[in-house]
Write a protein that holds these residues in place. Structure first.
Motif, PDB file in Angstrom:
ATOM      1  N   TYR A 171      11.828  -0.864  -7.776  1.00 47.91           N
ATOM      2  CA  TYR A 171      11.810  -1.429  -6.106  1.00 47.91           C
ATOM      3  C   TYR A 171      10.756  -0.524  -5.488  1.00 47.91           C
ATOM      4  O   TYR A 171      10.385  -0.892  -4.693  1.00 47.91           O
ATOM      5  N   ILE A 172      10.101   0.661  -5.831  1.00 51.12           N
ATOM      6  CA  ILE A 172       9.323   1.441  -5.252  1.00 51.12           C
ATOM      7  C   ILE A 172       8.074   0.518  -5.486  1.00 51.12           C
ATOM      8  O   ILE A 172       7.127   0.306  -4.898  1.00 51.12           O
ATOM      9  N   GLY A 173       7.951  -0.383  -6.649  1.00 48.92           N
ATOM     10  CA  GLY A 173       6.966  -1.002  -6.998  1.00 48.92           C
ATOM     11  C   GLY A 173       7.145  -2.311  -6.248  1.00 48.92           C
ATOM     12  O   GLY A 173       6.182  -3.288  -6.360  1.00 48.92           O
ATOM     13  N   GLY A 174       7.877  -2.461  -5.292  1.00 46.34           N
ATOM     14  CA  GLY A 174       7.796  -3.584  -4.600  1.00 46.34           C
ATOM     15  C   GLY A 174       8.776  -5.055  -4.874  1.00 46.34           C
ATOM     16  O   GLY A 174       8.618  -6.013  -4.309  1.00 46.34           O
ATOM     17  N   VAL A 175       9.560  -4.821  -5.737  1.00 43.55           N
ATOM     18  CA  VAL A 175      10.434  -5.998  -6.147  1.00 43.55           C
ATOM     19  C   VAL A 175      11.553  -5.828  -5.061  1.00 43.55           C
ATOM     20  O   VAL A 175      11.904  -4.898  -4.501  1.00 43.55           O
TER      21      VAL A 175
ATOM     22  N   VAL B  60       5.097   6.908 -10.011  1.00 42.56           N
ATOM     23  CA  VAL B  60       5.567   7.711  -8.958  1.00 42.56           C
ATOM     24  C   VAL B  60       6.721   8.459  -9.426  1.00 42.56           C
ATOM     25  O   VAL B  60       6.885   9.684  -9.349  1.00 42.56           O
ATOM     26  N   ILE B  61       7.786   7.741 -10.039  1.00 37.88           N
ATOM     27  CA  ILE B  61       8.970   8.316 -10.684  1.00 37.88           C
ATOM     28  C   ILE B  61       8.685   9.457 -11.670  1.00 37.88           C
ATOM     29  O   ILE B  61       9.223  10.528 -11.632  1.00 37.88           O
ATOM     30  N   THR B  62       7.850   9.145 -12.581  1.00 33.89           N
ATOM     31  CA  THR B  62       7.388  10.066 -13.528  1.00 33.89           C
ATOM     32  C   THR B  62       6.936  11.222 -12.987  1.00 33.89           C
ATOM     33  O   THR B  62       6.993  12.566 -13.576  1.00 33.89           O
ATOM     34  N   SER B  63       5.923  11.090 -12.151  1.00 39.50           N
ATOM     35  CA  SER B  63       5.210  12.029 -11.412  1.00 39.50           C
ATOM     36  C   SER B  63       6.224  13.257 -10.717  1.00 39.50           C
ATOM     37  O   SER B  63       5.897  14.414 -10.866  1.00 39.50           O
ATOM     38  N   LEU B  64       7.256  12.599 -10.284  1.00 35.68           N
ATOM     39  CA  LEU B  64       8.043  13.276  -9.544  1.00 35.68           C
ATOM     40  C   LEU B  64       8.863  14.289 -10.515  1.00 35.68           C
ATOM     41  O   LEU B  64       8.909  15.665 -10.308  1.00 35.68           O
ATOM     42  N   THR B  65       9.277  13.744 -11.770  1.00 35.96           N
ATOM     43  CA  THR B  65      10.098  14.404 -12.633  1.00 35.96           C
ATOM     44  C   THR B  65       9.078  15.340 -13.199  1.00 35.96           C
ATOM     45  O   THR B  65       9.370  16.606 -13.445  1.00 35.96           O
ATOM     46  N   ASN B  66       7.871  15.272 -13.711  1.00 34.42           N
ATOM     47  CA  ASN B  66       6.713  15.954 -14.145  1.00 34.42           C
ATOM     48  C   ASN B  66       6.546  17.039 -13.301  1.00 34.42           C
ATOM     49  O   ASN B  66       6.518  18.477 -13.730  1.00 34.42           O
TER      50      ASN B  66
ATOM     51  N   TYR C 178       0.803  -1.120   0.079  1.00 32.34           N
ATOM     52  CA  TYR C 178      -0.014  -0.096  -0.037  1.00 32.34           C
ATOM     53  C   TYR C 178       0.900   1.320   0.051  1.00 32.34           C
ATOM     54  O   TYR C 178       0.538   2.184  -0.323  1.00 32.34           O
ATOM     55  N   ALA C 179       2.074   0.989   0.630  1.00 31.08           N
ATOM     56  CA  ALA C 179       3.217   2.381   0.586  1.00 31.08           C
ATOM     57  C   ALA C 179       2.933   3.062  -0.704  1.00 31.08           C
ATOM     58  O   ALA C 179       2.858   4.300  -0.568  1.00 31.08           O
ATOM     59  N   MET C 180       3.311   2.458  -1.771  1.00 24.63           N
ATOM     60  CA  MET C 180       3.598   3.123  -3.055  1.00 24.63           C
ATOM     61  C   MET C 180       2.139   3.789  -3.473  1.00 24.63           C
ATOM     62  O   MET C 180       2.394   4.849  -4.258  1.00 24.63           O
ATOM     63  N   PHE C 181       0.991   3.062  -3.166  1.00 22.59           N
ATOM     64  CA  PHE C 181      -0.275   4.015  -3.636  1.00 22.59           C
ATOM     65  C   PHE C 181      -0.313   5.186  -2.597  1.00 22.59           C
ATOM     66  O   PHE C 181      -0.509   6.296  -3.455  1.00 22.59           O
ATOM     67  N   ILE C 182      -0.023   5.138  -1.683  1.00 21.74           N
ATOM     68  CA  ILE C 182      -0.042   6.248  -0.492  1.00 21.74           C
ATOM     69  C   ILE C 182       0.949   7.195  -1.002  1.00 21.74           C
ATOM     70  O   ILE C 182       0.651   8.420  -1.067  1.00 21.74           O
ATOM     71  N   ALA C 183       2.315   6.849  -1.410  1.00 20.75           N
ATOM     72  CA  ALA C 183       3.267   7.502  -2.022  1.00 20.75           C
ATOM     73  C   ALA C 183       2.781   8.332  -3.272  1.00 20.75           C
ATOM     74  O   ALA C 183       2.800   9.892  -3.276  1.00 20.75           O
ATOM     75  N   LEU C 184       1.912   7.825  -4.074  1.00 26.77           N
ATOM     76  CA  LEU C 184       1.618   8.114  -5.353  1.00 26.77           C
ATOM     77  C   LEU C 184       0.503   9.431  -5.092  1.00 26.77           C
ATOM     78  O   LEU C 184       0.336  10.550  -5.560  1.00 26.77           O
ATOM     79  N   ILE C 185      -0.423   8.929  -4.181  1.00 31.39           N
ATOM     80  CA  ILE C 185      -1.598   9.880  -3.720  1.00 31.39           C
ATOM     81  C   ILE C 185      -0.839  11.185  -3.321  1.00 31.39           C
ATOM     82  O   ILE C 185      -1.324  12.418  -3.495  1.00 31.39           O
TER      83      ILE C 185
END
Lengths: 413, 513
Positions: free
Chosen positions: A351-355, A373-379, A42-49
């Motif tokens: 890795y962010i995606g849980g690998v 997540v990564i692209t949102s940061l760049t954008n 869930y962490a990555m969804f939370i991070a994305l939001i």
């Protein structure tokens, strides 16, 4: 007397509250344990939001505008395919540092071929085949010769960086004029000819995807129940599906409000479907997880580790070739700087995606979220006008935090 | 001579589910060579780990009195500081460093804040003289033979002012000359007042050097024999090592239906490139249909190596000569996959390290070795997979909530059953089981033995490698005994006794027993 009444009042109040809460209690506690147990996923969804909210506020809504969301998906395309290929490499406990410059080099090859008048329908397969060959070469060194992947692909990074500047030495940046090629990462699917101020086909496809996913979820749950496997309660299941449907339809409406569904979105979707299918439904996928989980056990179970390693490297370079095409198309040009740092984006997305850093665990569907997540940061940082040097630092920090968090949560589990 | 350097009093050490040492008493006199003997799993290594602090104070019961004081070693560093050095089979030397660097590693000779290399070399040469090793101290350790490395290891201990030297099977990997050399050195060190504890499986060398011999069996100290007063014979030691009642704890086989020879190796000689030595010499053996063939032997006899070299693990083992036949047809296996195609399956002794994929679930591990049969087109039939996993869960009574449970969360016995389920599903003709019941409880053992019987009754052949004598005697139709990479004897089940197997495993001539 008065204290007695006060006590009664409190009692009655708390009794009433209990009644109200009872219905929600089991639901709430299940949700809580679910979150606690799956904090990693869930962490990555939370991070994305969190990222969306942060940039939404900081850019005064610009980040969340339909136009930017559409751009965001187009930009995610190349990172996503690279990350999907990288996920398999990381699951089998290798690494590929060369993907960035392989993508840059092959993107430039595509631009040169187009300039020489090759048709698009020939350029793309040729570039993809070249990518596969590069992967077979690196895979051969790793699997058959036994050179560590880190070394092989570090060398590859230099080789393809050199090749990239070599083939562009005479011309410098090459502009791509081919409209079809440019459309890959800039174009949108056509609409059905109905008068509307929204892109109808996009909405239809969004609805179909929602139905397909929910249908799949229901079927999986039914099967699991038929086998008496542990499943989440119906309430949680419904909530989860409402969230999925809401997310997909929200995205569909945003895209439909601009120009519709980008072609790159469809390409990523197809690639994702194929890789997800391979990893979950085929022997090859089983063996990939097996090698990552315990290479000796896999070998003694009759798995041909060398051949699968070869496949993984061929596949990651194939994805690098595709990423190169998407990137070149996106910029409508090939430059000697293309590909720099892509490997970090790809590895970070995985890795962010849980690998798992120790291998054997990972899902391509989650890697896509990592890529977002990564692209949102760049954008977002681009919109805010943050200097590229700071962007690198921020991405590096996010990357290392994600891995540290992963290791920490896995140890507890 | 009655001065006692070490006394371990009433040592009890428990692991989850097992009592490894039960009230062991062990007394070593100053300046003697004391040999510690016992079957595999008798508790020798555990006892030495208690002594050295690998199992720190507080994790065992009992007292250690060393050099006149009760000690509480909390780590290896503590015991080292007290002058106890343990030399393990796998040597703790760094191959890429020179001999002198290795000898003083962790114990550097300093001049101010820097290492005094000149002094180091001079003193290292001195130490090498003490252990009678004639090599240039600047040579890299990797260029030395195993025997010479042992001596370097001893030199390393000597430079730390060792008082008590513990050697864990030092001669297991050595040839005759090197072994003799090492044993002579121990005698010489004894004259200089250094006490040695020698753990060895080779009874011949034990009777030749030991002052006293302590026998451990099933985690208990059985007796201490004094060889200074009278001559102790190898047979006498064996008698104490085994000497157990054969309990009827093995399930009976109803139909013994032994057929033709289905598997055979001839003149099988194997070289291990990593260890740079020949590990198997001229092995000849065969297996018949429906037969359980036991392979007995002590640790390091080469049993697992034999199994793995048969199973096609060729990168690790180089087959120098020999022939492998299945149903009379000569075969070569380049990869375990080839062996599996030919109907052989190997179930490892170390299921955690190379048997199961712990981070995957039960059904994954059961189906992995035979996914072909579950694949339709290119898609794995997951319904069928679950059904099969459930079938084995029931028939082997694997205790797990569902077949989607990660194997990591299962107990040892249930993990082993998953291993067994995996090979049942792969349906081999010849099953090689390496220590099939190590580390699992009695109930699970019995179940696995029952399954083995059922399999051979159905016509499968089983090669069972086991360090448990009782298991070998209770389950096998025929027994091969191995020692030092060769087969030292073949016994029929009805002729086999603990004494005879042990005698062959320690290479005592059979006629003498």
């Amino acid at each position: 007397m008065s204290t007695q009444m006060q006590l009664d009042g409190t009692k009655r109040k708390s009794f009433f509250r209990d009644r109200v809460l009872t219905g929600l209690k089991s639901f709430g506690s299940e949700l809580l344990t679910l979150v606690r147990k799956n904090i990693r996923s869930y962490a990555m969804f939370i991070a994305l939001i969190g990222i969306f909210i942060f940039f939404g506020i900081r850019t005064k809504g610009l980040f969340l505008s339909p136009r930017n969301i559409s751009d965001l998906f187009n930009q995610t395309g190349y990172v996503a395919v690279l990350a999907i290929g990288m996920t398999i490499i990381l699951i089998i406990r290798h690494i590929d540092l060369s993907v960035g410059y392989v993508a840059g080099f092959l993107g430039a090859v595509a631009a040169i071929l187009l300039k020489d008048g090759w048709p698009v329908y020939l350029v793309i397969p040729v570039v993809l085949v070249l990518g596969t060959l590069i992967g077979l070469y690196q895979g051969f060194l790793v699997a058959k010769v036994g050179v560590p992947a880190f070394v092989t692909t570090l060398a590859g990074m230099f080789i393809f960086r050199g090749l990239l500047s070599l083939i562009l030495a005479g011309t410098g940046t090459i502009i791509v004029y081919d409209e079809a090629f440019k459309a890959i990462s800039n174009g949108f699917i056509p609409d059905i000819p109905i008068e509307a101020n929204m892109h109808i086909l996009t909405l239809v496809l969004g609805a179909l995807l929602t139905i397909a996913i929910i249908y799949g979820q229901v079927r999986t749950r039914r099967t699991a129940m038929a086998y008496r496997f542990e499943v989440t309660s119906l309430a949680v299941f419904i909530l989860k599906n409402i969230l999925i449907a809401a997310a997909i339809m929200l995205v569909a409406f945003m895209l439909a409000g601009y120009k519709g569904l980008p072609w790159s979105f469809i390409i990523v979707g197809v690639v994702l479907y194929i890789y997800n299918f391979i990893l979950n439904k085929t022997r090859l996928g089983r063996y990939i997880y097996g090698i990552g989980g315990n290479v000796e056990a896999a070998e003694l179970s009759g798995v041909n580790v060398q051949r699968i390693t070869l496949f993984a490297f061929a596949s990651v370079s194939l994805m690098a070739a595709l990423g190169g095409i998407l990137f070149t198309s996106r910029l409508s040009s090939a430059s000697p700087q293309a590909g720099m740092g892509f490997e970090l984006d790809a590895i970070a997305s995985s890795y962010i995606g849980g690998v798992s850093v120790s291998g054997g665990v990972g899902k391509v569907t989650n890697t896509i979220i990592g890529a977002l997540v990564i692209t949102s940061l760049t954008n977002g940082m681009n919109i805010m006008g943050i200097d590229i040097s700071f962007q690198y630092i921020v991405k590096g920090i996010i990357f290392i935090l994600a891995v540290a968090f992963d290791i920490k949560t896995r140890k507890q589990g | 001579m009655s001065d006692c350097i070490l006394e371990m009093r009433n040592i009890t050490k428990k692991f989850p589910g097992v009592v490894a040492l039960k009230d062991v008493n062990f007394k070593v006199n100053r300046g003697e060579i004391h040999c510690l003997v016992g079957e595999n799993g008798a508790g020798k290594s555990t006892l030495m780990k208690v002594l050295s602090g690998v199992h720190p104070y507080g994790t065992y019961e009992g007292d250690i009195i060393y050099d006149g004081m009760t000690r509480q070693f909390r780590s290896i560093a503590d015991s080292k500081a007290a002058g106890i050095a343990i030399i393990y089979q796998e040597l703790a030397l760094i191959p890429e460093l020179s001999v002198y660097e290795n000898i003083y590693f962790g114990h550097e000779i300093m001049k101010g804040r820097t290492i005094d290399w000149n002094q180091t070399i001079v003193q290292a040469a001195e130490m090498l003289k003490k252990v009678r090793l004639d090599v240039n101290p600047s040579v890299k350790v990797k260029e030395l033979s195993v025997g010479k490395r042992q001596l370097v290891e001893i030199a390393k201990a000597l430079c730390r002012n060792v008082k008590l030297l513990v050697l864990d099977e030092p001669t297991a990997a050595l040839n005759e000359d090197d072994s003799a050399n090492l044993l002579n050195l121990l005698k010489q060190l004894k004259e200089q007042g250094i006490t040695s504890i020698l753990i060895s499986h080779k009874l011949k060398e034990i009777v030749s050097v030991a002052d006293r011999i302590t026998v451990l069996r099933d985690g208990a100290s059985i007796c201490t024999l004094d060889a200074t007063q009278r001559k102790v014979s190898e047979q006498e030691i064996i008698k104490y090592m085994v000497g157990r009642e054969i309990e009827n704890i093995f399930p009976p086989r109803i139909n013994r239906n032994i057929g033709e020879v289905c598997f055979e190796v001839r003149n099988w000689t194997v070289y291990n490139p990593a260890a740079e030595r020949e590990i198997l010499h001229n092995i000849n053996m065969y297996v018949r249909k429906g037969e359980i063939v036991g392979i007995a032997g002590l640790m390091g006899a080469g049993r697992t190596e034999l199994a793995l070299s048969i199973f096609g693990n060729t990168p690790r083992y180089k087959i120098l000569s020999g022939e492998l036949r299945i149903n009379g047809k000569p075969m070569t296996f380049r990869h375990p996959k080839d062996a599996m195609k030919a109907g052989i399956l190997y179930v490892t002794e170390d299921r955690k390290r190379n048997g199961l994929i712990l981070i995957q679930d039960v059904k994954y591990n059961i189906s992995i070795a035979n996914l072909e049969s579950l694949t339709q087109g290119i898609v794995i039939n997951e319904h069928e997979e679950v059904n099969i996993a459930r079938h084995y869960q029931e028939s082997l009574s694997i205790k797990t909530p569902t077949v989607r449970q990660l194997v990591n969360n299962l107990s040892g016995g249930n993990q082993q059953k998953v291993s067994v389920a995996k090979c049942l599903f792969a349906k081999p003709d010849i099953l090689i089981l390496d220590e099939p019941t190590r580390g699992i409880d009695v109930g699970a053992k019995y179940e696995i033995h029952t399954i083995m019987n059922r399999l051979v009754e159905q016509g499968m052949s089983i090669i069972m490698i086991s360090s448990e004598l009782m298991e070998i005697l209770g389950m096998s139709d025929r027994i091969y005994v191995m020692a030092e990479g060769t087969i030292t004897g073949e016994l029929k089940a009805e002729d086999a006794t603990e004494q005879r197997v042990m005698a062959l495993a320690t290479k005592v001539e059979e006629a003498a027993v």
